[in-house]
Design a protein around this motif. Structure first.
Motif, mmCIF file in Angstrom:
data_model
loop_
_atom_site.group_PDB
_atom_site.id
_atom_site.type_symbol
_atom_site.label_atom_id
_atom_site.label_comp_id
_atom_site.label_asym_id
_atom_site.label_seq_id
_atom_site.Cartn_x
_atom_site.Cartn_y
_atom_site.Cartn_z
ATOM 1 N N MET A 353 27.267 38.205 44.208
ATOM 2 C CA MET A 353 28.620 38.246 44.766
ATOM 3 C C MET A 353 30.083 38.704 43.695
ATOM 4 S SD MET A 353 30.597 36.794 47.772
ATOM 5 C CE MET A 353 29.964 37.491 49.537
ATOM 6 N N SER A 354 29.966 37.730 43.006
ATOM 7 C CA SER A 354 31.146 37.578 41.534
ATOM 8 C C SER A 354 31.208 39.343 41.318
ATOM 9 C CB SER A 354 31.250 36.540 41.064
ATOM 10 O OG SER A 354 29.852 36.579 40.538
ATOM 11 N N SER A 355 29.690 39.626 41.525
ATOM 12 C CA SER A 355 29.588 41.027 39.767
ATOM 13 C C SER A 355 30.297 41.937 40.960
ATOM 14 C CB SER A 355 28.400 41.271 39.753
ATOM 15 O OG SER A 355 27.446 41.507 40.465
ATOM 16 N N VAL A 356 30.074 41.709 42.365
ATOM 17 C CA VAL A 356 30.676 42.678 42.980
ATOM 18 C C VAL A 356 32.256 43.228 42.842
ATOM 19 C CG1 VAL A 356 30.605 44.226 45.633
ATOM 20 C CG2 VAL A 356 28.430 43.239 44.408
ATOM 21 N N MET A 357 32.220 41.808 43.873
ATOM 22 C CA MET A 357 34.175 41.608 43.527
ATOM 23 C C MET A 357 34.650 42.212 42.631
ATOM 24 S SD MET A 357 34.907 37.645 45.291
ATOM 25 C CE MET A 357 36.965 37.856 45.632
ATOM 26 N N GLU A 358 34.434 41.801 40.983
ATOM 27 C CA GLU A 358 34.965 42.566 39.551
ATOM 28 C C GLU A 358 34.270 43.511 39.831
ATOM 29 O OE1 GLU A 358 32.805 40.004 37.077
ATOM 30 O OE2 GLU A 358 33.325 38.289 37.722
ATOM 31 N N ARG A 359 33.391 44.018 40.444
ATOM 32 C CA ARG A 359 33.765 46.112 40.040
ATOM 33 C C ARG A 359 34.134 46.329 40.487
ATOM 34 N NH1 ARG A 359 27.637 48.587 39.643
ATOM 35 N NH2 ARG A 359 26.355 46.968 38.128
ATOM 36 N N ILE A 360 34.787 45.944 42.099
ATOM 37 C CA ILE A 360 35.859 46.485 43.378
ATOM 38 C C ILE A 360 37.300 46.385 42.348
ATOM 39 C CG2 ILE A 360 37.108 46.387 45.230
ATOM 40 C CD1 ILE A 360 34.307 45.477 46.828
ATOM 41 N N ALA A 361 37.485 45.028 41.864
ATOM 42 C CA ALA A 361 39.237 45.060 41.586
ATOM 43 C C ALA A 361 39.026 45.751 39.528
ATOM 44 C CB ALA A 361 38.843 43.487 40.692
ATOM 45 N N GLU A 362 38.253 45.838 39.375
ATOM 46 C CA GLU A 362 38.152 46.888 38.275
ATOM 47 C C GLU A 362 37.863 48.641 38.908
ATOM 48 O OE1 GLU A 362 35.458 48.169 34.054
ATOM 49 O OE2 GLU A 362 34.132 47.491 36.090
ATOM 50 N N THR A 363 37.495 48.392 39.597
ATOM 51 C CA THR A 363 37.418 50.185 40.258
ATOM 52 C C THR A 363 39.223 50.772 40.295
ATOM 53 O OG1 THR A 363 35.200 50.539 40.273
ATOM 54 C CG2 THR A 363 36.747 51.848 41.221
ATOM 55 N N PHE A 364 39.800 49.602 40.751
ATOM 56 C CA PHE A 364 41.496 50.024 41.541
ATOM 57 C C PHE A 364 41.894 49.504 40.369
ATOM 58 C CE2 PHE A 364 38.159 50.185 45.091
ATOM 59 C CZ PHE A 364 38.304 51.452 45.528
ATOM 60 N N SER A 365 41.919 49.341 39.245
ATOM 61 C CA SER A 365 42.764 48.821 38.392
ATOM 62 C C SER A 365 43.260 49.807 37.066
ATOM 63 C CB SER A 365 42.497 46.887 38.159
ATOM 64 O OG SER A 365 43.568 46.964 36.647
ATOM 65 N N HIS A 366 44.480 50.101 36.775
ATOM 66 C CA HIS A 366 44.707 50.255 36.156
ATOM 67 C C HIS A 366 44.804 49.879 34.676
ATOM 68 C CE1 HIS A 366 46.336 53.660 38.489
ATOM 69 N NE2 HIS A 366 46.570 53.478 38.267
ATOM 70 N N SER A 367 45.071 48.636 34.187
ATOM 71 C CA SER A 367 44.612 47.489 33.210
ATOM 72 C C SER A 367 43.826 46.699 33.675
ATOM 73 C CB SER A 367 46.520 47.449 32.619
ATOM 74 O OG SER A 367 46.754 46.576 33.624
ATOM 75 N N TYR A 368 42.605 46.954 33.953
ATOM 76 C CA TYR A 368 41.853 45.934 34.406
ATOM 77 C C TYR A 368 41.548 44.032 33.570
ATOM 78 C CZ TYR A 368 37.694 43.028 36.204
ATOM 79 O OH TYR A 368 36.850 41.921 36.519
ATOM 80 N N GLY A 369 41.645 42.847 33.814
ATOM 81 C CA GLY A 369 41.146 42.312 32.713
ATOM 82 C C GLY A 369 41.424 41.352 34.148
ATOM 83 N N PRO A 370 41.849 39.800 32.834
ATOM 84 C CA PRO A 370 41.042 37.971 33.791
ATOM 85 C C PRO A 370 42.110 38.222 34.637
ATOM 86 C CG PRO A 370 41.049 38.188 31.619
ATOM 87 C CD PRO A 370 41.325 39.478 31.492
ATOM 88 N N ASN A 371 44.003 38.332 34.059
ATOM 89 C CA ASN A 371 45.000 38.621 35.451
ATOM 90 C C ASN A 371 44.678 39.114 36.784
ATOM 91 O OD1 ASN A 371 47.039 36.907 34.557
ATOM 92 N ND2 ASN A 371 47.230 37.853 32.876
ATOM 93 N N VAL A 372 44.203 40.309 36.886
ATOM 94 C CA VAL A 372 43.624 41.015 37.909
ATOM 95 C C VAL A 372 42.849 40.063 38.791
ATOM 96 C CG1 VAL A 372 42.854 43.513 39.216
ATOM 97 C CG2 VAL A 372 44.866 43.871 36.727
ATOM 98 N N LEU A 373 42.078 39.824 37.350
ATOM 99 C CA LEU A 373 40.372 39.097 38.307
ATOM 100 C C LEU A 373 40.932 37.949 38.937
ATOM 101 C CD1 LEU A 373 37.540 39.604 39.567
ATOM 102 C CD2 LEU A 373 36.918 38.250 37.566
ATOM 103 N N SER A 374 41.809 37.359 38.051
ATOM 104 C CA SER A 374 42.009 36.060 39.422
ATOM 105 C C SER A 374 42.728 36.379 40.120
ATOM 106 C CB SER A 374 43.077 35.498 37.954
ATOM 107 O OG SER A 374 41.818 34.996 37.073
ATOM 108 N N GLN A 375 43.822 37.099 40.128
ATOM 109 C CA GLN A 375 44.869 37.376 41.445
ATOM 110 C C GLN A 375 44.005 37.324 42.624
ATOM 111 O OE1 GLN A 375 47.130 41.069 40.712
ATOM 112 N NE2 GLN A 375 48.389 40.523 42.026
ATOM 113 N N THR A 376 43.016 38.149 42.145
ATOM 114 C CA THR A 376 42.526 39.112 43.495
ATOM 115 C C THR A 376 41.162 37.811 44.412
ATOM 116 O OG1 THR A 376 41.842 41.338 42.073
ATOM 117 C CG2 THR A 376 40.120 40.713 43.796
#
Length: 515
Positions: A353-376
């Motif tokens: 599940m965590s990898s699926v969430m990470e892939r989704i968050a990365e796809t829709f982020s222009h500057s993906y990183g720990p901040n975006v994932l933690s916010q998600t």
């Protein structure tokens, strides 16, 4: 009063169930009709899911069959299959609907809202799709014993308890077949759903020997046929197939019961049984899921734990309109291995599940990183859904007062102060608000202090990922029995609550921004 039972389409959609049920609602006895005020306010008819749930349970006895059935319906509703071997960045789109499986025994489906932005939350309902069962050993072929052909099996989790004696057992699961020309390995599902195996009890006339405790290795070995060839000259002749189907020595099928190999090969139209390179098979009670009770207000079925919650969550996702909570990702997770600790790669304690969430968050982020994932993660919410204990009228002293869920009333919040459940005050308040929005009634379950609590995927999933979470469950009787009971309205009541979660989470979560 004679009750007329509605006739609904098999495993259909929310709209199909609802329209077909309305014309039949007037024929239900008042004692078993859903809450009239709920129907009046929401237009939702829980009974629409009764028959389709029973049909699903009967048609899909193994975890592989269940996951395949869920995947097939997702595709029929416009969901696209993804694989973990590929990159998703170019595939995921706002408004898109997708699913991914792992080992054919775990599945995650999700719908990306049309207004979803990087960092927004995900509304997740997750449970486990595995169930207690009895699995064939790697080499299940046994020597003739007193004229019986037997099968070497092992319990998965708490199976092979006393409820497994004298049951009509079929065999099913996944078969791996290598193409003789290309060498490519294919997977096939098999279901031998007639009485093949049986674990016979010893008659009480034998006294102490029939009392137990019994040894699961030596006294619970199922019989699958009769072989009295030791009383005659020569070996027993196979009654399946001919010489052209002779099994080669030294390969997988040579370690398996010959007649079982040939029956499965015939069932799957495999010309050469020697191309079967492995399989994962289990025994299951062949008795179909049925509506029961004097007024047809109960469901009797095997493997309710936890295909019940998975079914309801799946139907809720399909039923939730795209216009509801368009700024989030709606997700359903169904995991394997929960009954044995969730520690394998298809379990909730894996990175699935965590990898699926990470892939989704990365796809829709222009500057993906720990901040975006933690916010998600911080904006997300997990509903851990696993069946809970319905109150048993014959053992009221085993239940805690005011914590005894009833059938056909509503989903129960599961609580435990020692971390076996992930429920806490804020998540309970949020879930109660969601229930009010969708017209659902909630119950609560907590085990007595002098009893042992079970566990769910909630604590491990919320801790691993860091999400807010709550544990809830649809009530059932006879947990961990080969045959269990739930209410005839309970699958639909689960759909109603989980659909309400998907529909209203985005709005309700705004009231809890400080947590």
């Amino acid at each position: 009063m004679t009750k007329k039972i509605p006739s609904f389409g098999s495993f259909g959609s929310f709209s199909e169930h609802q329209s077909q049920s309305q014309s039949n609602l007037q024929h239900r006895p008042l004692a078993t009709r859903p809450q009239d005020d709920t129907i009046h306010r929401t237009g939702f008819h829980p009974e629409a899911y009764t028959k389709p749930f029973c049909e699903f349970m009967t048609a899909n006895p193994t975890i592989f069959h269940a996951v395949a059935a869920f995947a097939a319906q997702l595709e029929s509703h416009g969901y696209t299959k993804l694989t973990e071997r590929e990159t998703w960045s170019s595939k995921l789109k706002r408004g898109g609907k997708y699913y991914v499986t792992r080992n054919d025994s775990a599945i995650i489906s999700f719908a990306v809202g049309k207004e979803y932005q990087a960092g927004n939350g995900m509304g997740i309902v997750a449970g486990h799709v595995d169930a207690l069962c009895t699995k064939l050993k790697p080499i299940p072929k046994l020597d003739n014993k007193a004229g019986y052909v037997q099968l070497g099996v092992a319990p998965y989790a708490g199976a092979m308890n006393s409820t497994w004696w004298d049951r009509d057992l079929g065999i099913g699961g996944r078969v791996l077949v290598r193409d003789a020309k290309t060498g490519i390995v294919e997977k096939k599902l098999v279901k031998l759903d007639w009485p093949i195996a049986r674990i016979p009890t010893l008659a009480p006339h034998f006294g102490a020997a029939a009392v137990g405790p019994f040894n699961k290795e030596t006294q619970m070995t199922p019989i699958i046929g009769v072989d009295n060839s030791d009383l005659f000259k020569g070996p027993k002749q196979s009654t399946v197939g001919g010489d052209e189907e002779a099994l080669d020595a030294g390969n997988f099928v040579s370690t398996q019961p010959e007649d079982l190999v040939k029956v499965i090969a015939s069932e799957l139209d495999i010309e050469d049984p020697n191309t079967i390179i492995n399989w994962e098979l289990e025994l299951f009670d062949i008795q179909p899921a049925q509506v029961g009770g004097l007024h047809k207000d109960l469901i009797f079925a095997g493997r309710i734990d936890d295909k019940l919650c998975c079914y309801s969550a799946h139907q809720a996702l399909l039923s939730s309109p795209d216009s509801a909570s368009p700024g989030i990702v709606k997700m359903v997770g169904m995991f394997d291995d929960e009954e044995i600790g969730s520690l394998l790669r298809g379990g909730a304690n894996s990175n699935f599940m965590s990898s699926v969430m990470e892939r989704i968050a990365e796809t829709f982020s222009h500057s993906y990183g720990p901040n975006v994932l933690s916010q998600t993660v911080a904006n997300s919410f997990l509903v851990s859904s696993d069946v809970t204990h319905a109150v048993n009228p014959n053992f009221l002293n085993a239940y805690l007062e005011n914590h005894s869920p009833r059938l056909n009333y509503g989903v129960a919040i599961s609580a435990d102060p020692n971390g076996h459940m992930t429920t806490e005050g804020v998540s309970t308040a949020l879930f109660q608000r969601l229930a009010e929005k969708c017209g659902c009634k909630l119950q609560v379950f907590q085990i007595r202090n002098d009893s042992r609590s079970g566990g769910t995927i909630g604590p491990m999933s919320s801790a691993r990922i860091g999400m807010r979470a709550i544990d809830v469950g649809i009530p059932q009787l006879s947990m961990h029995s080969i045959r269990a009971t739930t209410g005839s309205l309970d699958p639909g009541l689960g759909v109603q609550m989980f659909k309400g979660f998907f529909d209203y989470f985005q709005d309700v979560d705004k009231d809890f921004e400080s947590f």
